[in-house]
Design an enzyme around this catalytic site. Structure first.
Site, PDB file in Angstrom:
ATOM      1  N   SER A 189       0.823  -1.216   0.000  1.00  0.00           N
ATOM      2  CA  SER A 189       0.000   0.000   0.000  1.00  0.00           C
ATOM      3  C   SER A 189       0.850   1.256   0.000  1.00  0.00           C
ATOM      4  O   SER A 189       0.517   2.243  -0.666  1.00  0.00           O
ATOM      5  CB  SER A 189      -0.930  -0.004   1.214  1.00  0.00           C
ATOM      6  OG  SER A 189      -1.789  -1.120   1.185  1.00  0.00           O
ATOM      7  N   HIS A 235       0.740   4.726   4.334  1.00  0.00           N
ATOM      8  CA  HIS A 235       0.160   5.378   3.161  1.00  0.00           C
ATOM      9  C   HIS A 235       0.714   6.791   2.999  1.00  0.00           C
ATOM     10  O   HIS A 235       1.088   7.206   1.894  1.00  0.00           O
ATOM     11  CB  HIS A 235      -1.362   5.443   3.294  1.00  0.00           C
ATOM     12  CG  HIS A 235      -2.022   4.106   3.260  1.00  0.00           C
ATOM     13  ND1 HIS A 235      -3.376   3.938   3.472  1.00  0.00           N
ATOM     14  CD2 HIS A 235      -1.511   2.867   3.040  1.00  0.00           C
ATOM     15  CE1 HIS A 235      -3.673   2.645   3.372  1.00  0.00           C
ATOM     16  NE2 HIS A 235      -2.563   1.977   3.119  1.00  0.00           N
TER      17      HIS A 235
END
Length: 284
Positions: A189, A235
């Site tokens: 991610s 992230h």
């Protein structure tokens, strides 16, 4: 090859590549006979394949606006990363337990808000392992879409550098920002968010629409804030790293390649320094 060698005993011209074929058409460059199979259209008349190949050696390879090769339009790096992610998922969840035990790079790939010299590989290799099938499918799907768009524009080497640095940037974010104790951090991610950031920078530079990409980033980042088990820290770290790397590549695209790679190397040094600092701090 001399003219005599290009003629039969009866004086008929033959193709030097195919001596069994008579040819009265000559190459406009070397003036040797060329059979239909060896003829290539030219500005005036035809040229033989040898002269065309020799001329192409001096032609500079075409590049995209961001440095990618015009001739190489595939997404090899993207495909390799997807295959590695799938293979590592299979190794962890499909292999027999006794065999899996002897694969330390897979068995000890995740890390819980810290790492040390004995597990130095974890900040990078953890970006290729996923906690569930849904996790794997989401990340590889996002990687497949963004990779097939960005890799041909940037080129394989630049795209690979962008992906790897974004993955390490995600690890930096997870280690510098508060992370739930004993949380095993895995997944691509962080790297995918780095590609999202690069997508925004590239599209803005090319004058293309960025609103949908910005909305996608905002929604997925917000989900990480409210859904447990999702690291918004990784992230954020990947997104910032991807924005920085892509901005440098875009701003320096008209400079020499050595200058571009020097800038990428500077980002890599900074990311590694932050990674070592964050890792040593979290161990204390």
């Amino acid at each position: 090859m001399s003219d005599a060698a290009n003629e039969t005993s009866t004086g008929q011209p033959v193709c030097p590549r195919h001596p069994d074929r008579e040819s009265w058409v000559r190459c406009q460059r070397c003036e040797r006979p060329a059979c239909p199979q060896c003829q290539r259209p030219a500005a005036v008349g035809v040229q033989c394949v040898d002269c065309v190949a020799e001329g192409n050696r001096g032609v500079r390879q075409g590049r995209t606006a961001l440095g990618g090769s015009v001739r190489v339009r595939d997404s090899l790096v993207t495909k390799v990363v997807v295959v590695v992610c799938v293979a590592m998922f299979a190794a962890r969840y499909v292999l027999p337990a006794d065999l899996y035990y002897y694969l330390p790079l897979v068995n000890e790939i995740g890390y819980a808000n810290s790492f040390d010299a004995d597990t130095w590989w974890q900040p990078l290799t953890s970006a290729f392992l996923h906690a569930s099938l849904l996790h794997l499918l989401f990340n590889t799907y996002a990687l497949w879409l963004t990779g097939h768009y960005l890799e041909p524009l940037l080129g394989r080497a630049r795209f690979a550098a962008l992906y790897l640095l974004s993955a390490l940037g995600g690890a930096v974010g997870a280690l510098l920002l508060p992370l739930t104790a004993h949380t095993s951090l895995v997944g691509a991610s962080g790297a995918v968010f780095g590609l999202f950031g690069a997508l925004v920078v590239v599209n803005r530079d090319l004058g293309r629409q960025t609103g949908q990409v910005v909305a996608l980033v905002a929604i997925n980042f917000a989900l990480g804030l409210f859904i447990s088990g999702v690291s918004w820290q990784a992230h954020l770290g990947g997104l910032v790293t991807g924005l920085v790397v892509a901005t440098l590549l875009v701003r320096l695209r008209r400079r020499a390649r050595a200058v571009q790679w020097a800038a990428v190397a500077a980002v890599a040094i900074a990311v590694l320094a932050l990674l070592v600092h964050a890792g040593s701090r979290s161990v204390l």
